[in-house]
Motif scaffolding. Structure first.
Motif, short mmCIF file in Angstrom:
data_model
loop_
_atom_site.label_atom_id
_atom_site.label_comp_id
_atom_site.label_asym_id
_atom_site.label_seq_id
_atom_site.Cartn_x
_atom_site.Cartn_y
_atom_site.Cartn_z
N SER A 6 0.83 -1.21 0.00
CA SER A 6 0.00 0.00 0.00
C SER A 6 0.86 1.25 0.00
N GLY A 34 1.01 3.82 -3.18
CA GLY A 34 0.56 5.19 -2.99
C GLY A 34 1.65 6.22 -3.07
N GLY A 69 -0.52 7.72 -5.46
CA GLY A 69 -1.34 8.38 -4.46
C GLY A 69 -1.24 9.89 -4.55
N THR A 115 -2.74 3.47 -8.92
CA THR A 115 -2.61 2.83 -7.61
C THR A 115 -3.27 1.46 -7.57
#
Length: 266
Positions: A92, A96, A100, A187
Motif C-alpha cells: 500500500s 501510494g 497516491g 494505484t
C-alpha cells in the motif's frame, strides 16, 4: 517548502504507522495469550502431522512443532499472519508513493519544489522501508516482551533474524508496487499486481517439494528467501538477504527510470 520528501512522507504516515504498530502488538499479544493452552495440547501437533502434505505445507515449515515456542510462532505468526500484515503495509505504501500523490492532485506541488524526480522516488522508497522495518521491529519486540510473560521464550538473535527476513519480504513487494506506481501512476494496478504475485510466490515456495515445475523455480520466490532457511531456528541467511537486496535495488532503479520518462498528471 519541502526540504525533505522523506521527512514529509514519514510525517504524513505518522498516525497510520502508530495504528499499525499498536495493531501488530495486539496481534502478538493474542498469540501469546493462546500459547499456554496450545503447549498443553500435544494432539494439535499430531493433527498437523496427519494432514495431507500439500495442505500442511501451506502454513507450516517441515520442522514446525507447535509444542515448542519456535514451532508455534513459525506456524501461527510467521507463516501467514505476519507476512500478510507486512505485505499489506509495504504494498500500500509503495503503490501510494507516486500514484497516491497523483490521485490527490498534489504531485505538481511536490515537483514544483527543488527536488528531482529521482529523489522523489528514492525518498518515497526510504519512507516505505522505514515503515516496514519499524513494523517488523515492533512485532519482534512484542514477541520478546509479551512472550516472556507467558513462557513463550524465544532467542532474541533468532527473532531479530526472522524480523529482518520478514521486513525484506515486505520491501521486495513494496518496491515492486513503487516501480509500477512510478511507471503508470495507477494505484489500483500497483496494489493488485504485487498482491497476485505475492500469492503465487507463496504457493510456489510452499508446494515446491511436491510439484516439479515449482521446484525448478522455487529459489526465485521471495518467500523462499524469507522462510525457506528457517531464520527463527537457524538465524540470518545472508545469501538470501543479498538476493533480496539486489532484487530491491533493481526494482528501485526501474521505479526511478519509469518516473523520469513519464508525463505526470498533477
Amino acid at each position: 517548502m519541502l526540504a525533505s520528501v522523506l521527512l514529509k512522507t514519514l510525517r504524513d504516515q505518522g498516525r497510520l504507522l502508530v495504528a499499525w504498530a499498536v495493531s501488530l502488538a495486539l496481534v502478538v499479544a493474542m498469540y501469546a495469550a493462546v500459547w499456554p493452552s496450545v503447549k498443553s495440547q500435544p494432539s494439535i501437533s499430531a493433527f498437523i502431522e496427519q494432514m495431507p502434505e500439500a495442505f500442511s505445507s501451506l502454513f507450516a515449515t517441515s520442522s514446525a512443532d507447535l509444542s515448542t515456542p519456535t514451532g508455534y510462532i513459525q506456524v501461527e505468526l510467521l507463516s501467514f499472519m505476519g507476512p500478510i500484515a507486512v505485505l499489506i503495509y509495504a504494498v500500500s505504501s509503495g503503490a501510494g508513493a507516486i500514484g497516491g500523490e497523483e490521485d490527490r492532485h498534489t504531485m505538481d506541488l511536490l515537483l514544483a519544489n527543488p527536488v528531482g524526480r529521482g529523489r522523489v522516488v528514492v525518498d518515497k522508497f526510504l519512507a516505505m522501508v522505514a515503515g516496514t522495518f519499524l513494523l517488523a521491529a515492533v512485532m519482534g519486540l512484542s514477541l520478546l516482551l509479551e512472550g516472556n510473560l507467558v513462557d513463550l521464550v524465544l532467542p532474541a538473535d533468532k527473532v531479530a533474524a526472522a524480523m529482518l527476513h520478514l521486513a525484506l519480504l515486505g520491501v521486495v513487494f513494496g518496491a515492486l508496487a513503487l516501480a509500477l506506481s512510478a511507471a503508470t501512476g495507477r494505484t489500483g494496478l500497483s496494489r493488485g499486481v504485487p498482491a497476485v504475485l505475492a500469492v503465487l510466490a507463496y504457493i510456489v515456495n510452499a508446494l515446491a517439494p511436491m510439484v516439479d515445475v515449482f521446484d525448478r523455480i522455487q529459489k526465485v520466490s521471495p518467500f523462499f528467501q524469507y522462510i525457506a532457511h528457517d531464520p527463527l531456528r537457524n538465524g540470518t541467511a545472508w545469501d538470501s538477504v543479498l538476493v533480496s537486496a539486489v532484487t530491491i535495488a533493481v526494482l528501485v532503479a526501474l521505479a526511478v527510470a519509469g518516473f523520469r520518462r513519464r508525463d505526470v498528471a498533477g
